[in-house]
Design a protein around this motif. Structure first.
Motif, mmCIF file in Angstrom:
data_model
loop_
_atom_site.group_PDB
_atom_site.id
_atom_site.type_symbol
_atom_site.label_atom_id
_atom_site.label_comp_id
_atom_site.label_asym_id
_atom_site.label_seq_id
_atom_site.Cartn_x
_atom_site.Cartn_y
_atom_site.Cartn_z
ATOM 1 N N ILE A 43 -4.396 19.728 -11.343
ATOM 2 C CA ILE A 43 -3.251 18.839 -11.594
ATOM 3 C C ILE A 43 -2.878 18.209 -10.259
ATOM 4 O O ILE A 43 -2.614 18.902 -9.287
ATOM 5 N N THR A 44 -2.924 16.898 -10.230
ATOM 6 C CA THR A 44 -2.755 16.201 -8.949
ATOM 7 C C THR A 44 -1.824 15.000 -9.095
ATOM 8 O O THR A 44 -1.639 14.473 -10.182
ATOM 9 N N MET A 45 -1.281 14.604 -7.966
ATOM 10 C CA MET A 45 -0.485 13.384 -7.921
ATOM 11 C C MET A 45 -1.438 12.238 -7.576
ATOM 12 O O MET A 45 -2.219 12.348 -6.622
ATOM 13 N N PRO A 78 0.833 -1.198 0.000
ATOM 14 C CA PRO A 78 0.000 0.000 0.000
ATOM 15 C C PRO A 78 0.870 1.251 0.000
ATOM 16 O O PRO A 78 1.949 1.252 0.583
ATOM 17 N N VAL A 79 0.413 2.276 -0.706
ATOM 18 C CA VAL A 79 1.195 3.521 -0.768
ATOM 19 C C VAL A 79 0.429 4.629 -0.042
ATOM 20 O O VAL A 79 -0.799 4.604 0.012
ATOM 21 N N PRO A 80 1.152 5.616 0.487
ATOM 22 C CA PRO A 80 0.466 6.697 1.200
ATOM 23 C C PRO A 80 -0.447 7.488 0.274
ATOM 24 O O PRO A 80 -0.126 7.688 -0.904
ATOM 25 N N GLU A 81 -1.591 7.928 0.806
ATOM 26 C CA GLU A 81 -2.532 8.703 -0.012
ATOM 27 C C GLU A 81 -1.914 9.996 -0.511
ATOM 28 O O GLU A 81 -2.285 10.526 -1.541
ATOM 29 N N VAL A 82 -0.986 10.551 0.267
ATOM 30 C CA VAL A 82 -0.382 11.832 -0.116
ATOM 31 C C VAL A 82 0.967 11.633 -0.810
ATOM 32 O O VAL A 82 1.733 12.558 -0.935
#
Ligand code: SF4
Ligand code: SF4
Length: 196
Positions: A139-141, A59-63
């Motif tokens: 524009i988002t990651m 799992p990767v961090p949401e941010v």
């Protein structure tokens, strides 16, 4: 001499101990823990060194800073993201519209078309600056990080869907409008000079 021999032995056994420690630790299966868990980052160093990717994914961090995405419906083509980018990996080509062309979801009026909106993710250093300056937050990651490709060009993501012929048409319309405005201005000045 005896002292340096003792140091040598200590170093050898120290290295051997470390190797054995990792050898036995790697027999343990890695736990797929939630990224929200307090010991998430500690757990990453325990157990096997690899996972059964892609059937297993950590799992990767949401941010986290991963693949960029642009919601073009909310983009006002202001170019701020391209200007702030330290590695110049955002390439935008704007075309002025002859009138307002819509609104973004936050109510900002759109007056520019994006004939081109490319992001070269091979150059991107994931600093996130573009996402910070964007006035409409379009524009988002994302949390997408697996973008393996065989051709480097495929890492340039194209967000504009504007057809080149349509872009040319929009440019022509704007140029014509400007020419008409200029002609009207000159005619008004001439009238004024003639005292009409
Ligand atoms: S994250 Fe940084 S390097 Fe990547 S496109 Fe945005 S500003 Fe440029
Ligand atoms: S800063 Fe945001 S609104 Fe402006 S061009 Fe970039 S993505 Fe579009």
């Amino acid at each position: 001499m005896a002292k340096s021999g003792a140091i040598g032995l200590k170093t050898v056994f120290g290295g051997l101990f470390l190797t054995l420690k990792h050898l036995f630790a790697s027999k343990k299966r890695r736990v797929m823990d939630s990224v929200k868990s307090d010991n998430y980052f500690t757990e990453q160093n325990r157990g096997t060194n690899t996972i059964q990717y892609p059937s297993q994914q950590l799992p990767v961090p949401e941010v986290g800073r991963y693949q960029l995405f642009v919601e073009m419906d909310d983009c006002i083509v202001c170019d701020l993201c391209a200007k702030i980018c330290p590695v110049d990996c955002i390439d935008i080509e704007a075309i002025k519209a002859t009138e307002a062309i819509g609104q973004t979801s936050d109510g900002t009026t759109k007056r520019l078309y994006a004939a081109k909106f490319d992001i070269d993710m091979a150059k991107c250093m994931y600093c996130g600056l573009c996402t910070v300056v964007c006035p409409t937050e379009c524009i988002t990651m994302t949390n997408q990080y697996d973008k393996s490709v065989q051709e480097l060009d495929l890492l340039t993501y194209k967000f504009s869907e504007m057809d080149p012929a349509l872009a040319e048409e929009k440019r022509r319309l704007f140029d014509e409008q400007q020419a008409e405005k200029q002609a009207a201005k000159l005619a008004a000045m001439k009238k004024k000079e003639n005292g009409e």
